[in-house]
Design an enzyme around this catalytic site. Sequence first.
Site, mmCIF file in Angstrom:
data_model
loop_
_atom_site.group_PDB
_atom_site.id
_atom_site.type_symbol
_atom_site.label_atom_id
_atom_site.label_comp_id
_atom_site.label_asym_id
_atom_site.label_seq_id
_atom_site.Cartn_x
_atom_site.Cartn_y
_atom_site.Cartn_z
ATOM 1 N N GLY A 28 0.817 -1.209 0.000
ATOM 2 C CA GLY A 28 0.000 0.000 0.000
ATOM 3 C C GLY A 28 0.849 1.256 0.000
ATOM 4 C CG HIS A 34 3.354 1.173 -5.491
ATOM 5 N ND1 HIS A 34 3.517 2.158 -4.546
ATOM 6 C CD2 HIS A 34 3.908 0.048 -4.967
ATOM 7 C CE1 HIS A 34 4.124 1.650 -3.485
ATOM 8 N NE2 HIS A 34 4.387 0.385 -3.709
ATOM 9 C CG ASP A 147 12.369 -2.760 -2.702
ATOM 10 O OD1 ASP A 147 13.066 -2.223 -1.832
ATOM 11 O OD2 ASP A 147 11.207 -2.393 -2.959
ATOM 12 C CB SER A 182 10.950 4.860 -1.061
ATOM 13 O OG SER A 182 10.704 4.227 0.180
HETATM 14 O O1 PAF Z 1 8.042 -4.655 -1.929
HETATM 15 C C1 PAF Z 1 7.082 -4.718 -1.132
HETATM 16 O O2 PAF Z 1 6.234 -3.830 -1.080
HETATM 17 C C2 PAF Z 1 6.950 -5.918 -0.201
HETATM 18 O O3 PAF Z 1 8.194 -6.369 0.226
HETATM 19 C C3 PAF Z 1 6.139 -7.072 -0.833
HETATM 20 C C4 PAF Z 1 6.820 -7.658 -2.042
HETATM 21 C C5 PAF Z 1 4.755 -6.579 -1.203
HETATM 22 C C6 PAF Z 1 5.983 -8.206 0.193
HETATM 23 O O4 PAF Z 1 5.334 -7.773 1.348
#
Ligand code: PAF
Length: 279
Positions: A28, A34, A147, A182
């Site tokens: 979230g 995203h 990441d 982030s």
């Molecule tokens: O990258 C993230 O937001 C989290 O590490 C994930 C992959 C959703 C796992 O909780």
Amino acid sequence: MTEVLDSRGIDAWRAAERGTVALVPTMGALHDGHRRLIARAHEMADAVAVSIFVNPLQFGPGEDFERYPRDLEADRAICRADGVDAIFAPELHEMYPREPEVTVSAGRMGAVFEGAARPGHFDGVLTVVAKLFQRVQPDVAVFGQKDVQQLALVERLVADLDLGVRIESVPIVRDDDGLALSSRNRYLSTTEREIALLLPRALDAARAEPTAQQAQDAARRTLTDAEHRHPEFSLDYATLVERATFTECPPDFRGEAVLVLAARVGATRLIDNATLAFV
Ligand code: PAF
């Protein structure tokens, strides 16, 4: 209409879905990074599901699990605007009805760099990713390259456990000033944000160098100088690694490698990386 679904809801949605499905796993606090993942997911599959779950297993004691930003309504508005077909937002008790006895081990690769700084973090990430894959049964899952250690480990998870999910990744999205997006950037004060820009600057310094050794040295120089000038800045690592294994590159390394950086600015831990090629 983007529905917010619990475990039973997502099971029913998946069973009714005839085409290919892409999953974007998230915790979230959705931002433009995203949204790029969602856009890529649409290119990859007929239907897109976004999971929103702040996974306690990947937070260590004293980390920000409690204060991690949560705003389901704002996330839902973004998902709706981006044409997401289903949001899987399970409650804690649905994902972990009891303390799990059996979890995924991220192995050696999960114990170095971010894994060394955050013991157990990647075991928690891989455990929840495996559970999300099991529940949503996606054909493809989309992760961000920011990441990068997580991404490499998810690729190993899928390969080593034969999960049959295609892993797709999307380049880092940066703000105009160069800071990698982030969800944790919102913790930074204005001054801390200025200091945080030293991370992308260190990557730029490395990019200008011809050899692996010089690139790593240039990044480290930028960041250790920063430590002397800013007491609120502390460097954790700035290291060139081989992308598939996260082993350190030798000084005369040739080929493609990832320069991974981690530092603390005030109370906030930040990571960044760049892929560099040496001939
Ligand atoms: O990258 C993230 O937001 C989290 O590490 C994930 C992959 C959703 C796992 O909780």
